[in-house]
Scaffold this motif. Structure first.
Motif, PDB file in Angstrom:
ATOM      1  N   GLN A   1     -20.569  17.716 -67.993  1.00  0.00           N
ATOM      2  CA  GLN A   1     -19.147  17.792 -68.274  1.00  0.00           C
ATOM      3  C   GLN A   1     -18.522  18.901 -67.452  1.00  0.00           C
ATOM      4  O   GLN A   1     -18.941  20.048 -67.532  1.00  0.00           O
ATOM      5  CB  GLN A   1     -18.936  18.078 -69.757  1.00  0.00           C
ATOM      6  N   PRO A   2     -17.527  18.605 -66.625  1.00  0.00           N
ATOM      7  CA  PRO A   2     -16.887  19.650 -65.820  1.00  0.00           C
ATOM      8  C   PRO A   2     -15.905  20.451 -66.650  1.00  0.00           C
ATOM      9  O   PRO A   2     -15.587  20.093 -67.780  1.00  0.00           O
ATOM     10  CB  PRO A   2     -16.160  18.849 -64.737  1.00  0.00           C
ATOM     11  N   LEU A   3     -15.416  21.511 -66.066  1.00  0.00           N
ATOM     12  CA  LEU A   3     -14.450  22.366 -66.740  1.00  0.00           C
ATOM     13  C   LEU A   3     -13.195  21.602 -67.130  1.00  0.00           C
ATOM     14  O   LEU A   3     -12.586  21.855 -68.149  1.00  0.00           O
ATOM     15  CB  LEU A   3     -14.077  23.528 -65.808  1.00  0.00           C
ATOM     16  N   THR A   4     -12.820  20.620 -66.334  1.00  0.00           N
ATOM     17  CA  THR A   4     -11.529  19.971 -66.514  1.00  0.00           C
ATOM     18  C   THR A   4     -11.516  18.913 -67.597  1.00  0.00           C
ATOM     19  O   THR A   4     -10.469  18.451 -67.969  1.00  0.00           O
ATOM     20  CB  THR A   4     -11.100  19.305 -65.200  1.00  0.00           C
ATOM     21  N   GLY A   5     -12.655  18.458 -68.104  1.00  0.00           N
ATOM     22  CA  GLY A   5     -12.653  17.350 -69.047  1.00  0.00           C
ATOM     23  C   GLY A   5     -12.100  16.119 -68.365  1.00  0.00           C
ATOM     24  O   GLY A   5     -12.380  15.852 -67.212  1.00  0.00           O
ATOM     25  N   TYR A   6     -11.266  15.353 -69.096  1.00  0.00           N
ATOM     26  CA  TYR A   6     -10.688  14.165 -68.484  1.00  0.00           C
ATOM     27  C   TYR A   6      -9.422  14.471 -67.704  1.00  0.00           C
ATOM     28  O   TYR A   6      -8.889  13.630 -67.014  1.00  0.00           O
ATOM     29  CB  TYR A   6     -10.375  13.126 -69.564  1.00  0.00           C
ATOM     30  N   GLY A   7      -8.922  15.683 -67.802  1.00  0.00           N
ATOM     31  CA  GLY A   7      -7.739  16.046 -67.056  1.00  0.00           C
ATOM     32  C   GLY A   7      -7.721  17.528 -66.820  1.00  0.00           C
ATOM     33  O   GLY A   7      -8.418  18.279 -67.498  1.00  0.00           O
ATOM     34  N   PRO A   8      -6.946  18.003 -65.865  1.00  0.00           N
ATOM     35  CA  PRO A   8      -6.951  19.432 -65.535  1.00  0.00           C
ATOM     36  C   PRO A   8      -6.253  20.270 -66.587  1.00  0.00           C
ATOM     37  O   PRO A   8      -5.303  19.822 -67.216  1.00  0.00           O
ATOM     38  CB  PRO A   8      -6.178  19.469 -64.209  1.00  0.00           C
ATOM     39  N   PRO A   9      -6.729  21.497 -66.818  1.00  0.00           N
ATOM     40  CA  PRO A   9      -5.988  22.411 -67.687  1.00  0.00           C
ATOM     41  C   PRO A   9      -4.640  22.720 -67.057  1.00  0.00           C
ATOM     42  O   PRO A   9      -4.497  22.691 -65.849  1.00  0.00           O
ATOM     43  CB  PRO A   9      -6.878  23.659 -67.749  1.00  0.00           C
ATOM     44  N   ARG A  10      -3.671  23.010 -67.865  1.00  0.00           N
ATOM     45  CA  ARG A  10      -2.309  23.179 -67.358  1.00  0.00           C
ATOM     46  C   ARG A  10      -1.961  24.608 -66.988  1.00  0.00           C
ATOM     47  O   ARG A  10      -0.836  24.902 -66.640  1.00  0.00           O
ATOM     48  CB  ARG A  10      -1.322  22.650 -68.396  1.00  0.00           C
ATOM     49  N   SER A  11      -2.903  25.532 -67.083  1.00  0.00           N
ATOM     50  CA  SER A  11      -2.613  26.898 -66.699  1.00  0.00           C
ATOM     51  C   SER A  11      -3.877  27.577 -66.222  1.00  0.00           C
ATOM     52  O   SER A  11      -4.975  27.142 -66.558  1.00  0.00           O
ATOM     53  CB  SER A  11      -2.012  27.679 -67.869  1.00  0.00           C
ATOM     54  N   THR A  12      -3.714  28.620 -65.433  1.00  0.00           N
ATOM     55  CA  THR A  12      -4.853  29.386 -64.936  1.00  0.00           C
ATOM     56  C   THR A  12      -4.858  30.736 -65.643  1.00  0.00           C
ATOM     57  O   THR A  12      -4.004  31.569 -65.363  1.00  0.00           O
ATOM     58  CB  THR A  12      -4.749  29.595 -63.422  1.00  0.00           C
ATOM     59  N   PRO A  13      -5.793  30.950 -66.594  1.00  0.00           N
ATOM     60  CA  PRO A  13      -5.794  32.199 -67.341  1.00  0.00           C
ATOM     61  C   PRO A  13      -6.372  33.343 -66.524  1.00  0.00           C
ATOM     62  O   PRO A  13      -7.061  33.144 -65.534  1.00  0.00           O
ATOM     63  CB  PRO A  13      -6.692  31.870 -68.537  1.00  0.00           C
ATOM     64  N   GLY A  14      -6.078  34.559 -66.986  1.00  0.00           N
ATOM     65  CA  GLY A  14      -6.685  35.726 -66.364  1.00  0.00           C
ATOM     66  C   GLY A  14      -6.177  35.963 -64.953  1.00  0.00           C
ATOM     67  O   GLY A  14      -5.178  35.425 -64.511  1.00  0.00           O
ATOM     68  N   ARG A  15      -6.906  36.805 -64.221  1.00  0.00           N
ATOM     69  CA  ARG A  15      -6.530  37.106 -62.853  1.00  0.00           C
ATOM     70  C   ARG A  15      -7.696  36.776 -61.926  1.00  0.00           C
ATOM     71  O   ARG A  15      -8.840  36.702 -62.353  1.00  0.00           O
ATOM     72  CB  ARG A  15      -6.154  38.583 -62.717  1.00  0.00           C
ATOM     73  N   THR A  16      -7.406  36.601 -60.670  1.00  0.00           N
ATOM     74  CA  THR A  16      -8.423  36.260 -59.692  1.00  0.00           C
ATOM     75  C   THR A  16      -8.805  37.500 -58.888  1.00  0.00           C
ATOM     76  O   THR A  16      -7.946  38.164 -58.304  1.00  0.00           O
ATOM     77  CB  THR A  16      -7.904  35.160 -58.741  1.00  0.00           C
ATOM     78  N   VAL A  17     -10.083  37.784 -58.847  1.00  0.00           N
ATOM     79  CA  VAL A  17     -10.583  38.949 -58.119  1.00  0.00           C
ATOM     80  C   VAL A  17     -10.551  38.668 -56.620  1.00  0.00           C
ATOM     81  O   VAL A  17     -10.838  37.555 -56.176  1.00  0.00           O
ATOM     82  CB  VAL A  17     -12.027  39.263 -58.564  1.00  0.00           C
ATOM     83  N   VAL A  18     -10.189  39.672 -55.836  1.00  0.00           N
ATOM     84  CA  VAL A  18     -10.231  39.542 -54.377  1.00  0.00           C
ATOM     85  C   VAL A  18     -11.683  39.723 -53.932  1.00  0.00           C
ATOM     86  O   VAL A  18     -12.281  40.777 -54.131  1.00  0.00           O
ATOM     87  CB  VAL A  18      -9.338  40.596 -53.688  1.00  0.00           C
ATOM     88  N   ARG A  19     -12.243  38.700 -53.329  1.00  0.00           N
ATOM     89  CA  ARG A  19     -13.639  38.753 -52.908  1.00  0.00           C
ATOM     90  C   ARG A  19     -13.734  39.049 -51.412  1.00  0.00           C
ATOM     91  O   ARG A  19     -12.751  38.944 -50.682  1.00  0.00           O
ATOM     92  CB  ARG A  19     -14.353  37.449 -53.262  1.00  0.00           C
ATOM     93  N   HIS A  20     -14.923  39.393 -50.983  1.00  0.00           N
ATOM     94  CA  HIS A  20     -15.155  39.723 -49.581  1.00  0.00           C
ATOM     95  C   HIS A  20     -16.000  38.668 -48.878  1.00  0.00           C
ATOM     96  O   HIS A  20     -16.232  38.752 -47.671  1.00  0.00           O
ATOM     97  CB  HIS A  20     -15.824  41.091 -49.471  1.00  0.00           C
ATOM     98  N   GLU A  21     -16.452  37.693 -49.636  1.00  0.00           N
ATOM     99  CA  GLU A  21     -17.192  36.567 -49.073  1.00  0.00           C
ATOM    100  C   GLU A  21     -17.062  35.396 -50.026  1.00  0.00           C
ATOM    101  O   GLU A  21     -16.836  35.588 -51.229  1.00  0.00           O
ATOM    102  CB  GLU A  21     -18.666  36.927 -48.855  1.00  0.00           C
ATOM    103  N   PRO A  22     -17.170  34.184 -49.523  1.00  0.00           N
ATOM    104  CA  PRO A  22     -17.008  33.014 -50.395  1.00  0.00           C
ATOM    105  C   PRO A  22     -18.278  32.724 -51.176  1.00  0.00           C
ATOM    106  O   PRO A  22     -19.373  33.177 -50.820  1.00  0.00           O
ATOM    107  CB  PRO A  22     -16.714  31.885 -49.397  1.00  0.00           C
ATOM    108  N   PHE A  23     -18.135  31.969 -52.247  1.00  0.00           N
ATOM    109  CA  PHE A  23     -19.296  31.460 -52.959  1.00  0.00           C
ATOM    110  C   PHE A  23     -19.978  30.420 -52.065  1.00  0.00           C
ATOM    111  O   PHE A  23     -19.325  29.563 -51.476  1.00  0.00           O
ATOM    112  CB  PHE A  23     -18.879  30.792 -54.268  1.00  0.00           C
TER     113      PHE A  23
END
Length: 279
Positions: free
Chosen positions: A62-84
């Motif tokens: 089961q993905p994070l989105t379920g059958y549809g995408p969540p409607r908001s992005t919680p929290g904050r996004t960290v600035v990374r120095h390399e990609p996953f």
């Protein structure tokens, strides 16, 4: 609130639940369900409520989105120095990604194959392609796939000014939001060419950087069997596979997916989508 209003609400609750004790039990169970929804491997603690569990499948996580995408992005996004480069997960999980689309000649066939095996994937779309094929982004949303940002025109970011990089990202995020239903949470730099500005601006726009572990090099049209071999040889828990559904003749990519996907599933691999961990 007046005392008589409180009394009236209490009578309604008692009547709906059947008894005060039953109502209390139902409330306790409701809280328990909320705790489970916030548990690891489902949704982040700061995220929206989880959607109903999907029907179990031997071929899908089961993905994070379920059958549809969540409607908001919680929290904050960290600035990374390399990609996953890979994703963590339970068991033998893999992530399939497709870049440069959508393309009406090839993307529908890829979606058909994924639907046939009840599998979800991640599509890093270019804004100018997405703008002309919004119906395909709508289908991706309906079928539970993740859509990421791959810039508007697929430029080499290391040669652009900061303002131009932002424009490439932001315009694409706008189209994705309109056609898919939410702003993208993942970003992939064209050609895998990352720089400081790309990481910073991506984070400002709420996106995490995702690269890949296994490159099929399907854009060189090496032949269907070669693409299949590269995926099967690179298969391992947590790997991210890079393929393309646009940007040229992708018929080999379409045929290769039909071949290697059932073989991976029969070998015990599960195809999943990337999940976010918010700060």
């Amino acid at each position: 609130m007046k005392k008589d209003q409180l009394f009236t609400r209490r009578r309604v609750l008692i009547a709906g639940a059947g008894a005060v004790g039953a109502a209390g039990t139902a409330a306790a169970l409701g809280l328990g369900g909320g705790d489970e929804a916030a548990a690891p491997h489902t949704l982040p603690a700061a995220g929206p409520q989880a959607r109903p569990a999907l029907k179990p499948s031997a071929y899908r996580l089961q993905p994070l989105t379920g059958y549809g995408p969540p409607r908001s992005t919680p929290g904050r996004t960290v600035v990374r120095h390399e990609p996953f480069l890979r994703m963590s997960g339970r068991g033998r999980t893999m992530v399939l990604t497709f870049d440069d689309g959508p393309d009406p000649r090839y993307t529908p066939h890829i979606l058909d194959t994924l639907a046939e095996y009840d599998v979800r994937a991640t599509f890093f779309v270019c804004g100018e392609q997405a703008d002309w094929n919004r119906d395909l982004l709508g289908r991706m949303a309906d079928e539970g796939h993740v859509v990421g940002n791959h810039t508007w025109s697929h430029p080499l970011l290391t040669r652009l000014t900061r303002s131009r990089i932002r424009s490439e990202m932001e315009r694409t995020s706008d189209v994705i939001e309109e056609a898919y239903g939410e702003r993208p949470q993942w970003f992939r730099a064209p050609y895998g060419a990352w720089n400081r500005a790309a990481f910073q601006l991506g984070a400002e726009l709420g996106m995490e950087p995702l690269a890949w572990t296994v490159d099929t090099l399907d854009w060189t049209t090496p032949g269907t069997r070669t693409i299949v071999h590269r995926v099967e040889e690179g298969a391992a828990p947590g790997v991210v596979v890079l393929s393309h559904d646009a940007g040229g003749d992708r018929s080999q990519s379409v045929r290769a997916l039909k071949d290697y996907l059932p073989q991976l599933l029969d070998s015990g691999y599960h195809m999943t989508v990337p999940t976010r961990r918010y700060a």
